[in-house]
Every structure is written in C-alpha cells, then in structure tokens.
Design an enzyme around this catalytic site. Sequence first.
Site, mmCIF file in Angstrom:
data_model
loop_
_atom_site.group_PDB
_atom_site.id
_atom_site.type_symbol
_atom_site.label_atom_id
_atom_site.label_comp_id
_atom_site.label_asym_id
_atom_site.label_seq_id
_atom_site.Cartn_x
_atom_site.Cartn_y
_atom_site.Cartn_z
ATOM 1 N N HIS A 149 56.831 28.500 39.936
ATOM 2 C CA HIS A 149 56.993 29.068 38.589
ATOM 3 C C HIS A 149 56.697 28.040 37.499
ATOM 4 O O HIS A 149 56.341 28.400 36.364
ATOM 5 C CB HIS A 149 58.418 29.596 38.426
ATOM 6 C CG HIS A 149 58.537 30.717 37.438
ATOM 7 N ND1 HIS A 149 57.711 30.856 36.344
ATOM 8 C CD2 HIS A 149 59.390 31.769 37.377
ATOM 9 C CE1 HIS A 149 58.055 31.927 35.652
ATOM 10 N NE2 HIS A 149 59.074 32.502 36.254
ATOM 11 N N ASN A 382 43.001 46.340 45.087
ATOM 12 C CA ASN A 382 42.254 46.897 46.217
ATOM 13 C C ASN A 382 41.293 45.825 46.725
ATOM 14 O O ASN A 382 40.373 45.416 46.018
ATOM 15 C CB ASN A 382 41.496 48.143 45.758
ATOM 16 C CG ASN A 382 40.663 48.772 46.862
ATOM 17 O OD1 ASN A 382 40.624 48.287 48.001
ATOM 18 N ND2 ASN A 382 39.978 49.857 46.528
#
Length: 454
Positions: A149, A382
């Site tokens: 992070h 995708n």
Amino acid sequence: MKRREAVAAVLPVPEQVLPMSNLDLLLPPLDFGIFLCYKKSSNYTEQSQSPESMVTVIKKALAQALVPFYPFAGEIVQNHLGEPELLCNNAGVDFVHAYADIELKELDFYHPDLSVHEKLVPVKIRGVLSVQVTELNCGGLVIGCTFDHRAADAHSANMFLTAWAEISLDKPTTHIPFFRRSLFVPRCPPQHDESIDKMYVLLSSIPPPPKEIEVSNDHLLSRIYYIKAEQIDRLQFQASENGTRRSKMESFSAFLWKTIAEGGNDLSKAVKLGIVVDGRKRLEGREEKNLSLQNYFGNVLSIPYTEVSVGELKSMTLQMAADLVHSCVESAATEEHFSGLIDWVELHRPKPAIVKVYCADANNEAAIVVSSGQHFPVTKLNFGWGIPAFGSYHFPWGGQTGYVMPMPMPSVRENGDWVVYMHLMKKHLDLVETKAFDVFRPFDSSHLKLAVDD
C-alpha cells in the site's frame, strides 16, 4: 504449487529511485489484496482454453504491463533518513502458478479468512507486488494479487489491473501511469489548518494499547456480504428524507455506523467512523499540461473521521447520521485540505505519522473505516475468457480498527447490487447479521449465477 518464478518487465527498465510523495509517507508498511474468480468459458469454442495456456496469457501480459507500471517490479528500500522509497530495478514480481482441488462453486467466500487468505491471495514475501494464479477443478481460475500500500492506492491498482487485462486482449491501454511527485511538493512556507492535527498523529506519540484491547484483537474477522440494489436504494431514500439527497456511500456508511452503535451498552463511549477520500479530483488545480491526476500512480488519500457517542447515535435518525457523514467527507474534499496535509507531513518529516482513527482507544466502543470500492473495474478485467464471476478486495489489515469496502457486483447488466468486504470485530459482525440481516446477506456460490450475463 506448480511453479514459482519472478516475472520482470519484458523491456529493459533503467534502474532509478522513485521517492515517495508526502501522501505516500502517511501509509504504514501494509499490504492489500485483490482476487478475481473466473468460470470456465463455455460460450465460445475459441475462448475455451486449457489452464496452462490461460496462465501463459496472464504471465505474458503481466511482463508487458510492468513496462509502464515499472514500480511494481521494484522494491521498497529505506533512504538515509529512514524513509521508504521505491527502488525501480526490475527485480520482478513473484508469480506463483498453483492448483486447488476444489470447484469455484465450493469456495467459501463468506469466510475469506479460511478460503482466500494466504491460499488464493498470496503472502508478499518481497517486492511491491505478488501474483498467484490458481487452477480450480472445474476449469475455472483465480487471480490473486497482493500490493504494498505504500507504493499504490486502490486507484493505482485499478489502473494496473485494467491495463493488464487490455494488454492480454491486444487492446490499446486506456490509462498510462505517470509518477511526477512534483505535483505534491509542499508550499513555502508549509501551512495547514488545525483540523489536520486532530486527524493525524505521529507514531512516536501513541501510547501502547490497553491490555483489554490487545486481547480483543483476536476477534477481528473478515466476511463478504451481498446487498441487493433495492436495499441500497431504500437506505439512500431514508437518509435523504430532509430533501437533501445523500449519496449511496454516505447512506450506507451512516447505516453501518448506527448498526454498530446498537451493540453498545455504555452510552457514553464513542463510535468512530472514518471515510477514505481520494484527492485526485480535489487536486485538479495542480495538474500539469497533458497530465491528468486520474493517471497518477501513488497514494492520494485522506481519511477524515467523525465520532459520536453510542447514546447519541442510537437516538439519531438515519438522515441525521448521514448528514454527519456528509460533513465529514466534505471536510476533506477540497484542494486546501490536501495541500495542508502535504504541508503537515513536511513539517514532521522524517517522523512517521498515521491517521488517528487507526489508533486504539479504550474509551471507544468501536472504530471503523469505510472505503468506496465502487470504481473497482471488475467488468473490465477480461483476460480472454470473460469477465470475473466474482471479484473482491481482501484487506485484513490487523490493528483494532475495522475496515469495510463496498464494491459493485460483477455484471455486464449493471444491476446495482453490491459486494461488501468487511474486516470487523466478531461482535460487530454478529450485530450486522442480527440487526441488519435483511440488508447484509452472506455471500455464497448462488450469487455467482447473478454475476455474468446470460
């Protein structure tokens, strides 16, 4: 585990040091995860691929995506002041190819601590990013990622994931990241509003937590819930009864805040609520020619918080609580706030700091942080065999403060249903399930059928 290797950028990346911005320096050493679940493709013959060939596509596209996103192939090191910085040396991303003797429909998404943590989402041993691709018995696939992070926020991770998927389909990359830290230089002289002193604190000034809080840490658990669109709309309607329309996130946060207060017996104890605010839109005045902050890679976050006693929260209407949430968000939703935050860090460097809502306090009934995952680009991910049947963040960050992240349900129909990841104390999860069972439904495999287009 079938294979472990390091995947580096496919093109040479000049070794360089990328300093952290002042906003990056507010993040402690902390990792967050994302996992994406794909069904075996059956719609088109040309899309039906073997797991081995699918992993090859993913790995090849990763090596290409690491060219523009080269910090993900580097390491975080310390400079002479003891502050973290990014060493962009193309050491590579740890990449694991694994197999799990289970079908997608059998995975227990409701208990991600058992089914996902360190199983489908890898533990990051080194570097900035780790990836694991897991084959399932049914021919499905899970892509799990763990990000440091300190290097990137969710917005940056979303950019990377989208580019990774686009590259796998030989599509043009929508977002090319840039890393210009000069956009976040402090003013001269640095100046800030006193409200930031109430939001952030130096780590060195935090006393050790009371023993009773240390014991309660054993009960922090993760859960994933499903919320139908009509329930979200109902909360928004109830939170907007005074004629001022509140956002779905504000309405949801207020409802959760009030629900957790219902479990408090000591009416004087406070319930803290923090809201993660992305500063990219707030800092548009700092943008340079041809550089939109929407393409900036790094952390541009602030976490304002508000606190109200258990007794007051119990007596409030949802609309009153939502008004407080709105005011909390608005307090940080300005360019001046983020400029002041940059300056505040500068005045205290190199001493590390943290937002106060993370700090344990025996006088609190609870403290939770809500972060919107509504921009999670799950329907764009995708890789060649359809959009995910399911996707979620996984962020068991530890400590005493709860973490909640609502995300859109994967659906090409955009029906408005939500997936909500929660990392809360067990007693608060029990409250959510007893007091708001009509809103929070445990996520299970039956919801996967709703996730993809018929």
